[in-house]
Design a protein around this motif. Sequence first.
Motif, PDB file in Angstrom:
ATOM      1  N   GLY A 156      58.310  42.732 -16.088  1.00 33.86           N
ATOM      2  CA  GLY A 156      58.065  41.842 -17.218  1.00 33.86           C
ATOM      3  C   GLY A 156      56.589  41.819 -17.554  1.00 33.86           C
ATOM      4  N   ASP A 157      55.967  40.653 -17.426  1.00 33.56           N
ATOM      5  CA  ASP A 157      54.549  40.515 -17.756  1.00 33.56           C
ATOM      6  C   ASP A 157      53.692  40.256 -16.527  1.00 33.56           C
ATOM      7  N   GLY A 158      54.115  40.819 -15.393  1.00 32.39           N
ATOM      8  CA  GLY A 158      53.328  40.597 -14.183  1.00 32.39           C
ATOM      9  C   GLY A 158      53.565  41.632 -13.105  1.00 32.39           C
ATOM     10  N   VAL A 159      52.817  41.493 -12.038  1.00 29.57           N
ATOM     11  CA  VAL A 159      52.978  42.287 -10.820  1.00 29.57           C
ATOM     12  C   VAL A 159      53.381  41.277  -9.744  1.00 29.57           C
ATOM     13  N   PRO A 160      54.677  41.205  -9.421  1.00 25.93           N
ATOM     14  CA  PRO A 160      55.153  40.138  -8.546  1.00 25.93           C
ATOM     15  C   PRO A 160      54.729  40.234  -7.077  1.00 25.93           C
ATOM     16  N   GLU A 161      54.557  41.437  -6.558  1.00 23.92           N
ATOM     17  CA  GLU A 161      54.226  41.583  -5.146  1.00 23.92           C
ATOM     18  C   GLU A 161      52.721  41.700  -4.938  1.00 23.92           C
ATOM     19  N   SER A 162      52.250  41.076  -3.870  1.00 27.70           N
ATOM     20  CA  SER A 162      50.851  41.172  -3.478  1.00 27.70           C
ATOM     21  C   SER A 162      50.489  42.636  -3.231  1.00 27.70           C
ATOM     22  N   LEU A 173      48.481  40.977 -12.783  1.00 28.21           N
ATOM     23  CA  LEU A 173      48.502  42.072 -13.759  1.00 28.21           C
ATOM     24  C   LEU A 173      47.282  42.021 -14.669  1.00 28.21           C
ATOM     25  N   ARG A 174      46.832  40.839 -15.035  1.00 24.60           N
ATOM     26  CA  ARG A 174      45.640  40.729 -15.889  1.00 24.60           C
ATOM     27  C   ARG A 174      44.414  41.315 -15.194  1.00 24.60           C
ATOM     28  N   LEU A 175      44.338  41.170 -13.888  1.00 23.74           N
ATOM     29  CA  LEU A 175      43.214  41.743 -13.144  1.00 23.74           C
ATOM     30  C   LEU A 175      43.402  43.239 -12.903  1.00 23.74           C
ATOM     31  N   VAL A 176      44.605  43.618 -12.530  1.00 24.14           N
ATOM     32  CA  VAL A 176      44.887  45.023 -12.231  1.00 24.14           C
ATOM     33  C   VAL A 176      44.699  45.889 -13.469  1.00 24.14           C
ATOM     34  N   ASP A 177      45.289  45.461 -14.574  1.00 24.06           N
ATOM     35  CA  ASP A 177      45.259  46.291 -15.789  1.00 24.06           C
ATOM     36  C   ASP A 177      45.310  45.412 -17.034  1.00 24.06           C
ATOM     37  N   TYR A 199      40.492  46.147 -13.453  1.00 27.28           N
ATOM     38  CA  TYR A 199      39.777  46.186 -12.184  1.00 27.28           C
ATOM     39  C   TYR A 199      40.446  47.036 -11.111  1.00 27.28           C
ATOM     40  N   TYR A 200      41.704  47.414 -11.312  1.00 37.20           N
ATOM     41  CA  TYR A 200      42.404  48.179 -10.273  1.00 37.20           C
ATOM     42  C   TYR A 200      43.123  49.384 -10.868  1.00 37.20           C
TER      43      TYR A 200
END
Length: 146
Positions: free
Chosen positions: A30-36, A93-97, A110-111
């Motif tokens: 969806g709109d996120g990355v659920p797993e750490s 997700l906002r931080l990753v991409d 950032y990732y």
Amino acid sequence: MIHITALVAATLAFATCAKAEALVPYRIVGDGVPESLTGAPGDAARGRALVLARGTTCMLCHSGPFPETRFQGDLAPDLTGAGNRWSVSQLRLRLVDASHFNPETIMPSYYRTDGLARVGRNFAGKPILTAAEIEDIVAFLAMLRD
């Protein structure tokens, strides 16, 4: 345009501090990355320190509940209440991409190491933040509630 150039330069300068590590595969749901990215929650105190550090460039664009920090940005959303506005998965997700939400964003991904433009040779293939640093910042932002 000059402020965007300064942001990109500052972000690239910080990349020299990033630790060399292989990117951990992640799954967007969806709109996120659920797993750490690390398999564990981050440390909010370390996340706060990272957000306020000049090298991460967060405060160039964002502002927030940081009375000790002068010269906070006004180009991006205020971080006050970030934990109310976005879930942990969405923050990650906002931080990753960040470009996942807006391909024209000035916020660094950032990732990510692929599909980036104008990356210096010394920085190619390196994330700006490590997986642990991403998780630390996510833990901190999730705690910011109104």
